[in-house]
Scaffold this motif. Structure first.
Motif, PDB file in Angstrom:
ATOM      1  N   GLU A 160       0.832  -1.205   0.000  1.00 46.06           N
ATOM      2  CA  GLU A 160       0.000   0.000   0.000  1.00 46.06           C
ATOM      3  C   GLU A 160       0.864   1.252   0.000  1.00 46.06           C
ATOM      4  O   GLU A 160       0.582   2.217  -0.713  1.00 46.06           O
ATOM      5  N   GLU A 161       1.943   1.245   0.761  1.00 44.78           N
ATOM      6  CA  GLU A 161       2.843   2.397   0.824  1.00 44.78           C
ATOM      7  C   GLU A 161       3.493   2.653  -0.532  1.00 44.78           C
ATOM      8  O   GLU A 161       3.650   3.801  -0.949  1.00 44.78           O
ATOM      9  N   ALA A 162       3.849   1.584  -1.231  1.00 39.88           N
ATOM     10  CA  ALA A 162       4.444   1.746  -2.556  1.00 39.88           C
ATOM     11  C   ALA A 162       3.451   2.398  -3.515  1.00 39.88           C
ATOM     12  O   ALA A 162       3.809   3.257  -4.329  1.00 39.88           O
ATOM     13  N   GLY A 163       2.176   2.013  -3.406  1.00 41.15           N
ATOM     14  CA  GLY A 163       1.162   2.638  -4.247  1.00 41.15           C
ATOM     15  C   GLY A 163       0.995   4.111  -3.956  1.00 41.15           C
ATOM     16  O   GLY A 163       0.869   4.928  -4.872  1.00 41.15           O
ATOM     17  N   VAL A 164       1.003   4.484  -2.666  1.00 41.92           N
ATOM     18  CA  VAL A 164       0.864   5.892  -2.284  1.00 41.92           C
ATOM     19  C   VAL A 164       2.046   6.701  -2.796  1.00 41.92           C
ATOM     20  O   VAL A 164       1.885   7.771  -3.379  1.00 41.92           O
ATOM     21  N   GLN A 165       3.256   6.184  -2.588  1.00 39.18           N
ATOM     22  CA  GLN A 165       4.444   6.906  -3.037  1.00 39.18           C
ATOM     23  C   GLN A 165       4.493   7.019  -4.558  1.00 39.18           C
ATOM     24  O   GLN A 165       4.901   8.034  -5.108  1.00 39.18           O
ATOM     25  N   SER A 166       4.070   5.974  -5.250  1.00 40.81           N
ATOM     26  CA  SER A 166       4.041   6.007  -6.715  1.00 40.81           C
ATOM     27  C   SER A 166       3.075   7.068  -7.217  1.00 40.81           C
ATOM     28  O   SER A 166       3.353   7.780  -8.192  1.00 40.81           O
ATOM     29  N   ALA A 167       1.900   7.184  -6.559  1.00 36.85           N
ATOM     30  CA  ALA A 167       0.914   8.192  -6.957  1.00 36.85           C
ATOM     31  C   ALA A 167       1.476   9.599  -6.774  1.00 36.85           C
ATOM     32  O   ALA A 167       1.316  10.463  -7.640  1.00 36.85           O
TER      33      ALA A 167
END
Length: 595
Positions: free
Chosen positions: A211-218
């Motif tokens: 989930e953190e990777a998705g947030v940072q990618s966004a």
């Protein structure tokens, strides 16, 4: 501060430091600045107080937002003119606030940021508006659309929130483009440091890891969209600089050759650079005669009006020709382009650049835009409207009446003002990557065929399709952001009918129709005749537009102003010289001529 006065005072250091001295020798005396400044206006004094504890003198300076509130107070609480805050938070001004906004852009969820800072509801916190402008409703429709993602919610483009929020702030120098770009690049680096290179793979892929990777990618994707927007704006700034340098040399040589007397200039609209052409001072035009403002069609530019401008200059009339946002040499930011956006740009051009009552002409989608702008401004500002193979729906009056009846008797513009985006059909565009891919594919087909396509719509004078016309269209289509302008057609909101626009405008209208226009299924002649029926006062059907209409049929195609400029100029000059007859034809509102 100046040194004390006295016979033996040496003022040389004071002068070297920029000071001024009156008199000589013993009579010399420094010219002091005023000891007392004029009092602040009450509305300003009320919002500028003492320096807060631990703050600096800069903190005492009111923000642009507070100044706008003071301006509204000075207007007795009335809202500022429509169109001022179409581009979101430009009135937030000031370096400190702009940097805070940049931080919010980089770190907030996309939909939260858009809802907070884009004027999608006609009023965002401190903004006082009596009703949302049509462009606000169109934007709200994009924001509310299903879909989108962490980069751009709804149907907005990636980078649209950045362009709408920061274009004017960057243009005004509230923060430098270099610093904004550095901050966004740092945000991308921070995302990569937090989760690794997966931050660059897109939210959907990164979210599979965590989930953190998705947030940072966004967040990295939004920052990357901002970097692209900044780079594109810089590219267009350099284009404008080159234009002005090269055209000034070209114009001097052209003036010596007796060529077309045209100057190229730029103006900023909400921070966006827009080009326009205007009759050069070398042409002998009447300073008192109202000028003509010309609006091009889809894919064209101000250059297409050069021949008409020269013809009008020969008759002593000044002409302005605009590049609409997204076309010609105008800047092409990553925003959703709509007919209401173009309308507001033409309204503001007339008020901010032309500055006097004028005539307004438009071809194709530019004709519809001109009619929309005329409806917004009224006959006191737009003295006459010229439509040249205009786009837009023109209905028999019975059908127009039936449409209004379904809306409770109200016009579409009035209904949008009352109900906002809820009036417009829900937007369900294809995914952004599909639009971009389709736009690039369409460009791959159109670009090699520009000349053959133009020849088809110039059936009576194909020689007018020269290398200058085709080369200009090709050049414009290769600008950064050009594909997005094309794909915005998939998101256009419901158009207001030309019946409503002409009725709302209520002024004099000239229709110069190329009767051999092949676009739209060779319906140019029936459309031409329909104008006469719409203005027929003997018809008992409701919604007959006030004012008079003059119909001039031309043996030309879709762009008569470029294919037959002399005939069009003659018709427009006759229309302008007929001002004294305005309002005097109650029994003959329709004047039909054949050129």
């Amino acid at each position: 501060l100046p040194p004390p006065r006295g016979e033996s005072t040496d003022y040389s250091a004071f002068v070297r430091g920029g000071g001024k001295v009156a008199g000589e020798g013993a009579a010399a005396a420094p010219q002091d600045p005023p000891r007392v400044l004029p009092p602040e206006p009450e509305a300003i004094a009320a919002i500028s107080g003492s320096v807060p504890a631990g703050g600096s003198a800069r903190d005492r300076v009111p923000s642009a937002s507070e100044l706008l509130g003071a301006a509204r107070s000075a207007r007795g609480g009335l809202p500022l003119p429509d169109g001022y805050d179409i581009f979101g938070s430009a009135d937030e001004g000031g370096p400190r606030r702009t940097l805070a906004l940049l931080d919010e852009y980089a770190n907030l969820d996309a939909r939260v940021f858009q809802q907070r800072w884009l004027p999608v509801g006609g009023d965002v916190g401190h903004r006082a508006r009596s009703s949302p402008a049509p462009e606000h409703a169109a934007m709200a429709r994009c924001v509310a659309a299903d879909g989108g993602g962490p980069t751009a919610a709804g149907a907005l483009n990636a980078g649209e929130a950045f362009s709408r929020t920061f274009s004017e702030l960057l243009a005004l120098g509230c923060v430098s483009a270099r610093r904004a770009r550095h901050l966004m690049a740092a945000r991308i680096e921070a995302a990569e440091k937090a989760v690794g290179p997966i931050a660059r793979l897109g939210h959907s892929v990164a979210a599979l890891a965590s989930e953190e990777a998705g947030v940072q990618s966004a967040m990295a994707a939004r920052a990357a969209a901002a970097v692209r927007a900044i780079d594109s704006a810089e590219w267009h700034r350099r284009l404008a600089w080159t234009d002005l340098q090269e055209r000034s040399v070209h114009d001097e040589a052209a003036a010596r050759r007796g060529a077309k007397p045209i100057e190229v200039r730029y103006w900023r609209w909400h921070g966006i650079l827009l080009r326009y052409a205007v009759t050069a001072p070398s042409a002998v035009t009447s300073a008192s005669a109202p000028p003509l403002v010309c609006v091009h069609g889809f894919g064209a530019s101000a250059d297409q009006w050069d021949d008409l401008t020269a013809e009008m200059a020969a008759s002593g009339r000044r002409v302005y020709a605009v590049d609409l946002p997204g076309f010609g040499h105008a800047q092409k930011p990553a925003i959703s382009y709509t007919q209401y956006l173009w309308e507001q740009s033409v309204v503001d051009f007339g008020r901010q650049v032309v500055g006097v009552p004028h005539y307004l002409a438009g071809n194709s989608i530019g004709g519809y835009t001109a009619a929309s702008a005329a409806a917004a401004m009224g006959p006191s500002e737009v003295l006459g409207l010229v439509l040249l193979n205009s786009a837009g729906r023109l209905l028999p009056r019975e059908e127009e009446a039936a449409e209004r009846e379904r809306r409770g008797g109200f016009t579409l513009r009035a209904t949008m003002a009352a109900k906002g985006a809820s009036v417009l059909p829900a937007l369900k565009p294809p995914p952004a990557w599909v639009l971009e891919l389709g736009g690039k594919a369409l460009f791959m087909y159109l670009q090699p065929n520009i000349k053959s396509i133009c020849v088809k719509v110039y059936p009576n004078n194909p020689d007018a399709v020269d290398d200058l016309l085709c080369g200009g269209i090709l050049r414009d289509s290769n600008d950064p952001g050009a594909v997005n302008v094309l794909t915005s057609g998939a998101k256009l909101p419901m158009p207001i009918s030309k019946n409503e626009l002409l009725e709302t405008y209520g002024g004099r209208v000239l229709v110069c129709q190329g009767l051999n226009d092949p676009l739209g299924g060779n319906q140019a002649r029936p459309r031409f005749q329909l104008y006469g029926r719409v203005y027929d006062r003997a018809d008992a059907a409701p919604h007959c537009p006030p004012g008079d209409i003059t119909l001039v049929g031309l043996e030309a195609g879709h762009c008569p102003h470029d294919e037959a400029p002399a005939e069009v100029a003659e018709a427009i000059m006759a229309f302008m010289q007929d001002d004294g007859m305005a309002g005097g034809r109650d029994d003959s509102a329709v004047n039909v001529m054949q050129a």
